[in-house]
Each structure stands twice: as C-alpha cells, then as structure tokens.
Enzyme design. Structure first.
Site, PDB file in Angstrom:
ATOM      1  N   HIS A  37       0.838  -1.350  -0.035  1.00  0.00           N
ATOM      2  CA  HIS A  37      -0.080  -0.051   0.138  1.00  0.00           C
ATOM      3  C   HIS A  37       0.884   1.044   0.122  1.00  0.00           C
ATOM      4  CE1 HIS A  37      -3.382  -2.505   1.260  1.00  0.00           C
ATOM      5  NE2 HIS A  37      -2.622  -3.133   2.273  1.00  0.00           N
ATOM      6  N   GLU A  92       3.569  -6.516   2.379  1.00  0.00           N
ATOM      7  CA  GLU A  92       2.945  -5.161   2.820  1.00  0.00           C
ATOM      8  C   GLU A  92       4.191  -4.156   3.020  1.00  0.00           C
ATOM      9  OE1 GLU A  92      -0.364  -5.794   5.583  1.00  0.00           O
ATOM     10  OE2 GLU A  92       0.936  -7.611   6.031  1.00  0.00           O
TER      11      GLU A  92
HETATM   12 ZN   LIG Z   1      -3.039  -4.733   3.202  1.00  0.00          ZN
END
Ligand SMILES: [Zn+2]
Length: 335
Positions: free
Chosen positions: A8, A280
């Site tokens: 992200h 992540e």
């Molecule tokens: Zn995530």
C-alpha cells in the site's frame, strides 16, 4: 524476479492535502477541487519503500491505496466515488513516476447504499487506465458487518466486471469503528477469515463465475492454523472444502505472515500454486524489528528464503504465480 503482490502507498495517502480533502468531505464541505499533489511530493513518498525494496531484493510491487483510509463506510455514495477516484489517480501517478517498480491496484467506493452496478463501473474505468486488480472489502460497513455475505447476487455486477476484465479482487478489510477490533490486528484478519469462509459457503458463485479470482491477504487470515477446522465444517455443512476453492484456481493467498513457523504451516496447508509472495513492505508495522531475525517483521522474504521449499517452488511463489493470477500486470513489468 521477486514480485511483492501486497503493498500500500501509505505515505502517499498520509499527505496532509489528501487527508485534509477526506476530512473536508466528511465534514460535509465537498471541496470542488481535488488536492494538487506535486510530482516531487509523490516521488518523495516512494523513497522509503523503494529503498526497502532494493535492500530486500524486491523488483516489483503491486500497490494499492492505504487500506485503513479506504473507509467507505463513512461519507456518501457520491463522496466515496470521488475519494476512490482521487486515491486511484494518485496510485496511477506513482506507478508512472517509478516505471517498472509498481503495478497499480485500485480501491472501490463501496458505500453500503451504493448499487454494485456503480462499483462495477469504477472497475471498468480504472481497468482501462491499466489497473490490474482491486481491493474489495468483504465488510464495507466499518466492522459492523451489517451487509449480506458479499458473495450474494447483489454483488454480481461487480463479479461480472472483474471476471470480464480479468482483474482479481483482493478481499481487504478497512477501518474498524470498534476499538475492540483494531484494524491491522483484528479487523483485517476477520475480513480474511470471513471472506475465505464465505467463498466456501457460496454454492453458486464459481459455477456462475468460473474464472473469477480472489486473493485473500495475510496468509488467508487463520488459514495456516485452522484449515483442519474448515475442512471439517465443509463436510459437516456441505460447503466447498478449502482445498477445493484453493485448488480450482479461484482463490489465492499471500505470504504476509510474520514468522518462520507460520510461513511453514502456510506452505503445508495451501497448494504452492495458490500462494503469492507479499510483504506489505513498509506498510503494516513499519520499522518494527523481530528478535527472531533481527530484521523487520514484515521482511517476509526471510521466511520464504528460510523455508525448505525447492528453488523452483520459491520461484513460483516469488513471481510466476503472481504473473499467472494478475494477468494484466505484464505491461507494467519490464523484465
Ligand atoms: Zn494490506
């Protein structure tokens, strides 16, 4: 090649003008102009993550908006459509400003009262812009879980668009209104578990959409520990078994688990063709160090490298599976 399928752009989402825009929306001001984020600011927001990717040997990342900030249980249908478009446009710019590094994954303006035909139109619009997948919150009510199971016919327009355009849906939770359920520690994992089990329960879904693909992040939630329980209840309740939905090529998981033991359990529970590398990188708990490795917990490459898998199996998890599941990603990947 190593592809991180789960990232992200958190720092970009935390730009004060982006957060300020959302706050103004939620205060009912509905600003006419979108925030004007400079290319320099977009590039700066990527510096830390690119540096971590280089140090970890990650070539490419599939990047989406900050999951907590999707928060489409707030605002109105119209506000959330604008909010999703703003976030997706920033993701698109970041991917273009760092060519060969990132592949865009979008968010959707899923307000509880938004007809899914409108959500489907967002998928169509952003797939045309090169987006290869979309986060789809199986809750969408901020942790209240007030909607019908997401696999129902009310979401068929979304599934038709996703199957037709060959874009997987990533079942990713978002903000929780309930302080008992912190988003990264509980709500995301509840979304993983709930999403996976709803896919087992859905009798018609993969008959109606045989090429529909879902990614259940964070190692499938409790999958490495609880696959035995789900095998049992599938027989008891006549649901599809976890092995069937994973083995049929409709459901995939990533490697976002943060220790060696659970990574090994994941590899034993799930067919290796159904596992995509994910970390992540710099997202969930940035900078937090594990005593097991003296490295960041979210450097999941350590646990894959440290497993007993063969080199060929690791290659499948590191890149080949991601390229097979995210069929539209190849235009963004240079090597
Ligand atoms: Zn995530």
């Amino acid at each position: 090649m190593i592809i991180d399928s789960h990232q992200h752009f958190v720092r970009l989402a935390r730009h004060p003008d982006v957060e300020g825009f959302r706050q103004a929306q939620l205060a009912g001001k509905n600003p006419d102009a979108l925030p004007n984020i400079s290319d320099a600011d977009v590039r700066k927001s990527l510096e830390q993550v690119v540096s971590l990717m280089e140090s970890r040997g990650i070539d490419v990342a599939f990047a989406s908006p900050r999951a907590k900030a999707m928060a489409t249980h707030e605002g109105t249908v119209e506000q959330n459509a604008v909010w999703a478009d703003l976030n997706n446009s920033l993701i698109s710019r970041a991917c273009q400003l760092a060519p060969g590094r990132f592949v865009p994954v979008g968010m959707l303006g899923q307000h509880p009262s938004c007809p899914s035909a409108e959500v489907a139109k967002q998928i169509e619009r952003w797939a045309k812009e090169g987006f290869v997948a979309f986060n789809f919150d199986p809750d969408g009510t901020g942790g209240r879980w007030q909607n019908q199971p997401f696999t129902g016919k009310h979401n068929y327009p979304v599934f038709e668009a996703a199957q037709g355009l060959d874009v997987p849906l990533v079942l990713h939770g978002s903000e929780s209104i309930n302080k008992n359920f912190p988003h990264t520690a509980v709500q995301y994992l509840v979304a993983d578990i709930t999403g996976f089990v709803q896919l087992m329960m859905a009798k018609d879904l993969f008959r109606d959409f045989p090429r529909l693909r879902f990614l259940v992040p964070h190692g499938g939630g409790a999958l490495p520990c609880q696959i035995g329980r789900w095998r049992a209840i599938a027989k008891y309740s006549n649901w599809a078994s976890p092995d069937k939905i994973l083995g049929d090529g409709n459901v995939f998981v990533d490697t976002c688990v943060y220790n060696q033991l659970n990574m090994q359990m994941l590899f034993e529970a799930v067919p290796l063709d159904s596992i995509l590398f994910g970390s992540e990188c710099d997202g969930a708990f940035p900078g937090v160090v594990s005593e097991e490795t003296n490295d960041h917990y979210d450097n999941t490459r350590r646990y894959v490298d440290g497993s007993k898998l063969s080199g060929a199996d690791k290659d499948r998890i590191y890149a080949a599976n991601a390229r097979r599941v995210y069929l539209r990603a190849s235009r963004w990947i240079h090597a």
